[in-house]
Structure formats: C-alpha cells, structure tokens
Design an enzyme around this catalytic site. Structure first.
Site, PDB file in Angstrom:
ATOM      1  CE  LYS A 150      -1.645   1.540   4.069  1.00 15.40           C
ATOM      2  NZ  LYS A 150      -1.308   2.945   4.385  1.00 15.40           N
ATOM      3  CG  ASN A 151       2.419   2.634   3.483  1.00 17.67           C
ATOM      4  OD1 ASN A 151       1.247   2.940   3.249  1.00 17.67           O
ATOM      5  ND2 ASN A 151       2.872   2.425   4.702  1.00 17.67           N
ATOM      6  CB  CYS A 161      -4.629  10.635  11.990  1.00 18.81           C
ATOM      7  SG  CYS A 161      -2.976   9.940  12.120  1.00 18.81           S
ATOM      8  NE  ARG A 209       0.898  10.948  10.006  1.00 14.20           N
ATOM      9  CZ  ARG A 209       0.391   9.894   9.382  1.00 14.20           C
ATOM     10  NH1 ARG A 209      -0.780   9.429   9.741  1.00 14.20           N
ATOM     11  NH2 ARG A 209       1.032   9.314   8.387  1.00 14.20           N
ATOM     12  CG  ASP A 224       3.586   1.698   9.469  1.00 11.39           C
ATOM     13  OD1 ASP A 224       3.790   1.919   8.274  1.00 11.39           O
ATOM     14  OD2 ASP A 224       3.323   2.597  10.292  1.00 11.39           O
ATOM     15  NE  ARG A 261      -7.061   4.666   5.960  1.00 12.21           N
ATOM     16  CZ  ARG A 261      -6.344   5.646   6.518  1.00 12.21           C
ATOM     17  NH1 ARG A 261      -6.603   6.071   7.722  1.00 12.21           N
ATOM     18  NH2 ARG A 261      -5.333   6.185   5.840  1.00 12.21           N
TER      19      ARG A 261
HETATM   20  C1  EPZ Z   1       4.589   7.066   6.173  1.00 11.46           C
HETATM   21  O1  EPZ Z   1       3.831   8.141   6.687  1.00 11.46           O
HETATM   22  C2  EPZ Z   1       3.658   5.864   6.143  1.00 11.46           C
HETATM   23  N1  EPZ Z   1       2.507   6.128   5.279  1.00 11.46           N
HETATM   24  C3  EPZ Z   1       3.164   5.545   7.555  1.00 11.46           C
HETATM   25  O2  EPZ Z   1       2.376   4.353   7.480  1.00 11.46           O
HETATM   26  C4  EPZ Z   1       4.390   5.280   8.442  1.00 11.46           C
HETATM   27  O3  EPZ Z   1       3.946   5.052   9.764  1.00 11.46           O
HETATM   28  C5  EPZ Z   1       5.331   6.487   8.403  1.00 11.46           C
HETATM   29  O4  EPZ Z   1       5.704   6.779   7.036  1.00 11.46           O
HETATM   30  C6  EPZ Z   1       6.610   6.244   9.192  1.00 11.46           C
HETATM   31  O5  EPZ Z   1       7.280   5.128   8.664  1.00 11.46           O
HETATM   32  C7  EPZ Z   1       2.652   5.979   3.947  1.00 11.46           C
HETATM   33  O6  EPZ Z   1       3.713   5.686   3.437  1.00 11.46           O
HETATM   34  C8  EPZ Z   1       1.406   6.198   3.112  1.00 11.46           C
HETATM   35  P1  EPZ Z   1       6.674  10.486   8.172  1.00 11.46           P
HETATM   36  P2  EPZ Z   1       4.448   9.644   6.647  1.00 11.46           P
HETATM   37  O7  EPZ Z   1       6.533  11.772   7.442  1.00 11.46           O
HETATM   38  O8  EPZ Z   1       5.355   9.806   5.491  1.00 11.46           O
HETATM   39  C9  EPZ Z   1       7.343  13.644  11.608  1.00 11.46           C
HETATM   40  C10 EPZ Z   1       0.460   3.029   7.731  1.00 11.46           C
HETATM   41  O9  EPZ Z   1       0.025   2.500   8.767  1.00 11.46           O
HETATM   42  N2  EPZ Z   1       7.247  14.644  10.538  1.00 11.46           N
HETATM   43  O10 EPZ Z   1       7.797   9.587   7.799  1.00 11.46           O
HETATM   44  O11 EPZ Z   1       3.305  10.592   6.788  1.00 11.46           O
HETATM   45  C11 EPZ Z   1       6.030  12.905  11.850  1.00 11.46           C
HETATM   46  O12 EPZ Z   1       5.211  13.622  12.756  1.00 11.46           O
HETATM   47  C12 EPZ Z   1       0.971   4.450   7.770  1.00 11.46           C
HETATM   48  O13 EPZ Z   1       0.549   2.450   6.637  1.00 11.46           O
HETATM   49  C13 EPZ Z   1       7.570  15.971  10.815  1.00 11.46           C
HETATM   50  O14 EPZ Z   1       7.926  16.321  11.939  1.00 11.46           O
HETATM   51  O15 EPZ Z   1       5.300   9.668   7.997  1.00 11.46           O
HETATM   52  C14 EPZ Z   1       6.514  11.605  12.434  1.00 11.46           C
HETATM   53  O16 EPZ Z   1       6.763  11.786  13.809  1.00 11.46           O
HETATM   54  C15 EPZ Z   1       0.695   5.126   9.115  1.00 11.46           C
HETATM   55  N3  EPZ Z   1       7.471  16.888   9.808  1.00 11.46           N
HETATM   56  C16 EPZ Z   1       7.833  11.342  11.715  1.00 11.46           C
HETATM   57  O17 EPZ Z   1       8.242  12.610  11.192  1.00 11.46           O
HETATM   58  C17 EPZ Z   1       7.105  16.538   8.539  1.00 11.46           C
HETATM   59  O18 EPZ Z   1       7.062  17.422   7.651  1.00 11.46           O
HETATM   60  C18 EPZ Z   1       7.736  10.353  10.559  1.00 11.46           C
HETATM   61  O19 EPZ Z   1       6.667  10.767   9.738  1.00 11.46           O
HETATM   62  C19 EPZ Z   1       6.796  15.190   8.275  1.00 11.46           C
HETATM   63  C20 EPZ Z   1       6.879  14.264   9.283  1.00 11.46           C
END
Ligand code: EPZ
Length: 420
Positions: free
Chosen positions: A22-23, A116, A121, A307, A399
């Site tokens: 999915k990701n 969420c 996020r 995850d 989802r």
């Molecule tokens: C991706 O989300 C995945 N989703 C998530 O999977 C996964 O948990 C996450 O990466 C971490 O591995 C998809 O790929 C569709 P991040 P993403 O930006 O990219 C902080 C699932 O269950 N952050 O890597 O949105 C954020 O708050 C989903 O399949 C900032 O501070 O996650 C978090 O603490 C849930 N500023 C950390 O970084 C930003 O601009 C990692 O978030 C962006 C993120």
C-alpha cells in the site's frame, strides 16, 4: 459499520499470499501526475486507501482504471489541481500529490492533513523542501496554496525531530524529477517504498540516484513518459501475518516476502523464539512454544518499523516475562494499549515507552478499532484469546488489509465479518 467476530484459540496453518505494498502504491499513483503518457501499475491491492487515492486522482484529471490487480493511470485534464479537505482528512498520504502537481502544473492547492489517531501529522519538512526548490507557498483556509513557474534543483535537508520523513522525501523526489538542474536530498528517508517509487520514476525517464540511502540525487529532465511497474510486496502486511502465526503458535508459509526489507522484524521475532525460515520466495513462520519477552524500539528504516509496533505489542502480551516497547516515530501511537488491556493485557505506559508483563492467556472482549495498525493488533489478540472478541469499526483495517478476515479464516481462524 462492519465488525469482526473472532473465536480465538486456533493455531493458524497453511499458506497466505502477501499483496503489493500500500505504501509503495500511494506515492507511485501520485507520481503518475508527472507523466505525459499512460502508466500501468501491477500488483495493486484492493484497499480503501487505494480507492481514496484513485478518487482524488480522478478529481485532479487523471483517469484511473483498475482491472484485477493492475491499475491504468493517464493524465487527461490538468485543469484542476485542488486536493479537497474531505478527501485528505480521510487519508493523510494524499499530501504526496503536492510535489507532482507543483512540478508538472506549476500550481497546487492541497488541504493540510491535520492530525489522526497516531498523532499530529505535520508537513513542515515537505514545505521546507519545496520552498528550497523555489516554490511560493502560503496557507489559506487550511489549504496549502503552492505555485512555481519552474522548480529549480536545490540541496534539501529532510531531517526533523523524529528523523526523516517518508512522504516528505517522496514529495521532494517527485518534484525534483522535472526541476531545472540537480537536487540533492540529504537525510532522505530510506524505506523500501521510496526505492520502489524511484524505480517507477526512472522507468518514466527520470534520473534518480541513491534512493534507499540518506543521500539521494535527482537530475531534472524536461518530461516523463508512461511506463509499466510492479510494486514490491507489502512488508507490513507480511509482518502482520508473521505475528499472527507466532501469536497462535501456528505454522504459516507467507509469500512473496522481501526478507531484505524485514531484517529488523525477523530479528525481533527470532528473539522471541519464533522460527522464521526462508522458503522459496517467502518465509515459513512457526512457534511451537511460549513466546520469549523482547525489547523493541521503533526507528526509521532499516530499524524496527513503527507500523508493526502495535502488532508486536499484541505478541508480547503473551510472552513469558516483561517486554519493553518504545515508539520513537509517533510517540502517541498507543491507541491499542487500552483496548488490549480490556482483554487482560498487563501494560504500563510511561510516555513513549510501554512495559508489558506477559500473561498466559488473553480473554476475548468487545474492542474498538482506532487506526489501521492498532486494529490489526486487536485482531491478532483476538485470534489468540480465549472466547469471543468483537472488533468494532473494522473500516480502519480495510484501509490497509484486503479482506483480512477471509485470509485468516483460510488459515484456520474462526473469524467472520458482521455488518451492523
Ligand atoms: C509514512 O507516513 C507511512 N505512510 C506511515 O504508514 C508510516 O507510519 C510512516 O511513514 C513512518 O514510517 C505511507 O507511506 C502512506 P513520516 P508519513 O513523514 O510519510 C514527523 C500506515 O500504517 N514529521 O515519515 O506521513 C512525523 O510527525 C501508515 O501504513 C515531521 O515532523 O510519515 C513523524 O513523527 C501510518 N514533519 C515522523 O516525522 C514533517 O514534515 C515520521 O513521519 C513530516 C513528518
């Protein structure tokens, strides 16, 4: 709303097929916005999130056609570049249309994702990177309004307080493919889904080098063509099935699996005395004895994936001793703790760390799904618990897992879907 009714205590056995990731699919689907020609994506799972992204792309002028597990994508109209809030709030991954829209059309209006169940996020790192490439960005009514005559290559640092950002790296990588000059991403996220995205972009004629490492270089090109691509297996789905085999003391063949994408997960399972053996293009997972306790900390890839944190927690609830799980990516990602406690789990939470005292048995109970992976953890607990577990609001599970109740039932579980 649908719910699952599970009568636990059955050992899982047999073989299960892992779907495409999915990701990996979601950013790759967004990348089709960049293409002048038709793209075909194979190995696409039938998931609510894929449907949401397809609907959103339709509104952005991309025709999307799903035949079996193949998705056809073709840009037909570049008139609308507005990703609406009521779609983005359903799936925060929608933010990954921002980079492609900006690069290909010079403008984008994308709703801020908001928070969420797993925590806030933020997208500050995404916006910092796009601004470094020359984008004009303002916030209006909860929407990001971005514009740029032509993005230019830049040196972009993508590190934040929790490490890098997966979709932030995806956004900059995609935006950079059509920028003038070369972009260097420092502190890029290294998840395999980003390597898969880079493979898709390069199949379209992009020049992305070093994906999967913290240092990624993208040479901008004038245009990108259509292409064909098969997505990688879903390592989180595979890990969920591994946990299911372990928690029921079963024996399951899981394939296809890219073991090289799952070393941190296999490491923790083996530390719990779970047997994980390579078998053909997958793995054979079994556990004939009581699970050993384990300590785990979620990290950016290649560390233990956030995850699978909830699913591992369900497992250690039955371990023979105390386990410590620390969540370093989404410190609030613990909606499953209270629900597991309803089933008799002994869990003590101290900030981003939980101490789990293993018990011999969990007791079935009605529980509430809250987010995708927490919900999967509740199903795993129900598979092992004595008696009946009812998991409510299973739309969360739909989802990210295709008809998971049927696949568990095919492995011998007593689980059925009831529509309210
Ligand atoms: C991706 O989300 C995945 N989703 C998530 O999977 C996964 O948990 C996450 O990466 C971490 O591995 C998809 O790929 C569709 P991040 P993403 O930006 O990219 C902080 C699932 O269950 N952050 O890597 O949105 C954020 O708050 C989903 O399949 C900032 O501070 O996650 C978090 O603490 C849930 N500023 C950390 O970084 C930003 O601009 C990692 O978030 C962006 C993120």
């Amino acid at each position: 709303m649908d719910k699952f009714v599970i009568h636990g205590g059955r050992r899982l056995s047999g073989a299960v097929k892992v779907n495409g990731s999915k990701n990996a699919c979601l950013p790759i689907m967004a990348a089709a916005i960049l293409s002048e020609g038709a793209c075909s994506l194979h190995g696409v799972p039938h998931l609510a999130d894929i449907d949401t992204m397809s609907f959103m792309l339709g509104e952005l002028g991309v025709s999307v056609n799903l035949q079996g597990d193949s998705l056809g994508l073709l840009v037909e109209d570049e008139g609308c570049s507005h990703a609406r809030y009521d779609l983005v709030r359903k799936m925060r991954a929608s933010i990954c249309v921002l980079g492609p829209l900006l690069a290909k059309r010079g403008c984008a209006r994308v709703a801020m994702p908001g928070g969420c169940a797993i925590g806030p996020r933020p997208i500050d790192l995404h916006l910092r990177g796009l601004k470094a490439m020359g984008a004009e960005i303002e916030l209006h009514g909860g929407d990001i309004i971005a514009s740029s005559k032509r993005l230019r290559g830049a040196e972009v640092f993508m590190g934040g307080p929790f490490g890098s950002t997966v979709l932030g790296t995806a956004n900059i990588m995609m935006a950079a493919t059509l920028a003038v000059g070369t972009t260097v991403i420092e502190c890029a996220a290294c998840e395999p889904e980003l390597s898969d995205l880079a493979a898709f972009l390069n199949a379209m004629g992009a020049r992305v080098h070093g994906a999967g490492t913290p240092h990624v270089v993208i040479e901008g090109v004038e245009a990108l063509r259509g292409c064909e691509h098969t997505v990688i297996p879903d390592r989180i789905e595979a890990g969920t099935f591994m946990c299911a085999a372990a928690i029921t003391n079963g024996q399951v063949h899981i394939s296809p699996v890219r073991l090289d994408h799952m070393m941190a997960v296999v490491d923790r399972l083996r530390a719990m005395d779970v047997i994980v053996e390579k078998a053909g293009d997958g793995v054979e997972v079994s556990c004939a004895r009581r699970l050993a306790p384990v300590d785990a900390t979620t990290q950016p890839y290649p560390g233990f994936p956030t995850d699978l944190q909830a699913q591992l927690m369900a497992l250690v609830c039955l371990a023979d001793g105390n386990s410590v799980i620390t969540e370093k990516i989404f410190p609030d990602r613990f909606m499953h703790v209270a629900e597991l406690a309803r089933m008799g789990a002994q869990i003590h939470k101290e900030g981003p760390t939980v101490i789990v005292t293993g018990c011999k048995k969990l007791a079935g109970a009605p529980v509430m799904a809250s987010d995708l992976r927490a919900s999967a953890a509740l199903v795993l607990a129900g598979l092992a618990a004595d008696g009946e577990t009812v998991v409510n609001r299973v739309y969360h599970i739909d989802r990210g897992y295709e008809r998971i109740e049927r696949r568990f039932a095919a492995l011998g579980a007593d689980v059925s879907r009831i529509s309210d």
